[in-house]
Design a protein around this motif. Structure first.
Motif, PDB file in Angstrom:
ATOM      1  N   ASN A 163      -7.897   0.972  -5.944  1.00 25.12           N
ATOM      2  CA  ASN A 163      -8.481   0.069  -4.981  1.00 25.12           C
ATOM      3  C   ASN A 163      -8.732  -1.385  -5.964  1.00 25.12           C
ATOM      4  OD1 ASN A 163      -8.130   1.110  -2.218  1.00 25.12           O
ATOM      5  ND2 ASN A 163     -10.229   1.955  -2.349  1.00 25.12           N
TER       6      ASN A 163
ATOM      7  N   SER B 207     -10.208   3.976   3.255  1.00 26.93           N
ATOM      8  CA  SER B 207      -8.772   3.944   3.302  1.00 26.93           C
ATOM      9  C   SER B 207      -8.048   4.586   4.417  1.00 26.93           C
ATOM     10  CB  SER B 207      -8.182   4.539   1.866  1.00 26.93           C
ATOM     11  OG  SER B 207      -8.893   6.084   1.816  1.00 26.93           O
TER      12      SER B 207
ATOM     13  N   ASP C  92       0.817  -1.240   0.077  1.00 29.81           N
ATOM     14  CA  ASP C  92      -0.076   0.019  -0.171  1.00 29.81           C
ATOM     15  C   ASP C  92       0.948   1.402  -0.040  1.00 29.81           C
ATOM     16  OD1 ASP C  92      -2.513   1.650   0.578  1.00 29.81           O
ATOM     17  OD2 ASP C  92      -1.451   1.900   2.521  1.00 29.81           O
TER      18      ASP C  92
ATOM     19  N   GLY D  54      -5.364   3.263  -3.374  1.00 27.66           N
ATOM     20  CA  GLY D  54      -6.756   3.634  -3.733  1.00 27.66           C
ATOM     21  C   GLY D  54      -6.402   4.851  -4.605  1.00 27.66           C
TER      22      GLY D  54
ATOM     23  N   SER E 151     -11.090  -5.318  -5.944  1.00 29.45           N
ATOM     24  CA  SER E 151     -10.467  -5.018  -4.571  1.00 29.45           C
ATOM     25  C   SER E 151      -8.775  -5.217  -4.725  1.00 29.45           C
ATOM     26  CB  SER E 151     -10.966  -5.939  -3.502  1.00 29.45           C
ATOM     27  OG  SER E 151     -10.795  -7.297  -3.809  1.00 29.45           O
ATOM     28  N   LYS E 152      -8.146  -4.706  -3.804  1.00 28.81           N
ATOM     29  CA  LYS E 152      -6.655  -5.059  -3.723  1.00 28.81           C
ATOM     30  C   LYS E 152      -6.536  -6.730  -3.778  1.00 28.81           C
ATOM     31  CE  LYS E 152      -5.158  -0.625  -1.683  1.00 28.81           C
ATOM     32  NZ  LYS E 152      -4.431  -0.400  -0.648  1.00 28.81           N
TER      33      LYS E 152
ATOM     34  N   LYS F  72     -13.934   4.943  -9.753  1.00 27.73           N
ATOM     35  CA  LYS F  72     -14.039   5.026  -8.167  1.00 27.73           C
ATOM     36  C   LYS F  72     -14.741   6.508  -7.671  1.00 27.73           C
ATOM     37  CE  LYS F  72     -10.571   6.289  -5.253  1.00 27.73           C
ATOM     38  NZ  LYS F  72      -9.498   6.241  -4.222  1.00 27.73           N
TER      39      LYS F  72
ATOM     40  N   ASN G 108      -8.988  -0.791   3.417  1.00 22.80           N
ATOM     41  CA  ASN G 108      -9.111  -1.111   2.141  1.00 22.80           C
ATOM     42  C   ASN G 108      -7.884  -2.031   1.756  1.00 22.80           C
ATOM     43  OD1 ASN G 108      -7.206   0.939   2.562  1.00 22.80           O
ATOM     44  ND2 ASN G 108      -7.408   1.753   0.119  1.00 22.80           N
ATOM     45  N   ASP G 109      -7.215  -2.337   2.807  1.00 25.85           N
ATOM     46  CA  ASP G 109      -6.033  -3.427   2.629  1.00 25.85           C
ATOM     47  C   ASP G 109      -6.320  -4.727   3.015  1.00 25.85           C
ATOM     48  OD1 ASP G 109      -4.135  -1.570   1.601  1.00 25.85           O
ATOM     49  OD2 ASP G 109      -3.799  -0.684   3.536  1.00 25.85           O
TER      50      ASP G 109
END
Length: 272
Positions: free
Chosen positions: A66, A177, A8, A43, A190-191, A146, A217-218
């Motif tokens: 993301n 995030s 990230d 993101g 998604s990631k 997004k 978001n990770d």
């Protein structure tokens, strides 16, 4: 053994001053020479991620917005999934008039915000792009990768998160995030999904992936890899959601680089 390191950016690789330190650059470049793969998973808009990658003068995979846009080592788009137009239309209007919430959009190479005369310091600090104002009645809602909402009123964002979840359930992927930034992408995005795609592309098991993160978001990315690390400065909800994952030094104390040095360099008696 071949390792893939997924990073990230904000709050993880980058310092709070939005920079990569000299020490961190040295560690990354050394591991690149040792044939490690790197993935920048952020993101951020892909133009911003690309500029950060280019500042290091290396090749990386890029999971951007993301996971809505994913690029290979040759800067080729290998995955793209945008929000459905009717969903984009609703989300662009849902808090448009609220003076405490900034509605923001990534559409192709453009960045838009709603025309609210409010404190907007959150925006330019995180991007080299120049935002433009949008008006829902004149905006084309296709190709939106997004939509995100920023505010100093966290409670309003928590309420908005529940509202959007109730409206669209699994049609969107919704995450914070950071506590003041609520981000929405397609439900197929998604990631973690991005790492699975890269794993299949390289033919390398996710067990050989190492991931670092600090935001909600990770979470799915950190949960699926062989080894994961959470930053000391991470969102407390992420730490609580993944209590088994090791916590390392903060982004302002070269947490990622110190960890990589300890695991892959120092143990091999090849200290910088």
């Amino acid at each position: 053994m071949c390792y893939i390191i997924a990073l990230d950016l904000d709050g993880t690789l980058l310092s709070s001053e939005n920079k990569i330190t000299k020490y961190t650059k040295e560690i990354i470049q050394l591991l690149i020479k040792k044939n490690f793969y790197f993935v920048f998973a952020s993101g951020r808009h892909y133009i911003d991620v690309m500029k950060i990658r280019d500042s290091l003068k290396i090749k990386t995979f890029m999971i951007t917005s993301n996971g809505a846009k994913i690029y290979n080592l040759d800067n080729e788009l290998i995955f793209s999934d945008n929000l459905e137009e009717d969903i984009s239309s609703t989300l662009c209007r849902i808090e448009y008039a609220d003076k405490e919430i900034i509605t923001q959009i990534y559409q192709n190479d453009k960045w838009y915000i709603n025309n609210n005369k409010i404190d907007n310091k959150f925006c330019p600090a995180l991007s080299s792009l120049q935002y433009q104002y949008f008006y829902p009645d004149s905006l084309n809602f296709n190709n939106i990768s997004k939509i995100f909402f920023t505010s100093k009123n966290f409670q309003k964002l928590y309420i908005l998160e529940r509202k959007i979840t109730n409206l669209y359930s699994n049609k969107v992927h919704i995450n914070f995030s950071v506590p003041g930034c609520l981000e929405i992408v397609s439900g197929n995005t998604s990631k973690g999904h991005g790492l699975k795609l890269i794993s299949n592309l390289l033919g390398i098991s996710l067990n050989n992936f190492i991931a670092f993160g600090d935001g909600m978001n990770d979470q799915d990315m950190l949960a699926i890899v062989g080894k994961a690390y959470i930053m000391k400065n991470a969102d407390s909800r992420l730490k609580n959601a993944l209590p088994h994952i090791e916590i390392i030094e903060s982004n302002n104390n070269d947490g990622v680089a110190r960890c990589l040095n300890k695991v892959f360099i120092k143990n091999n008696k090849n200290i910088l």
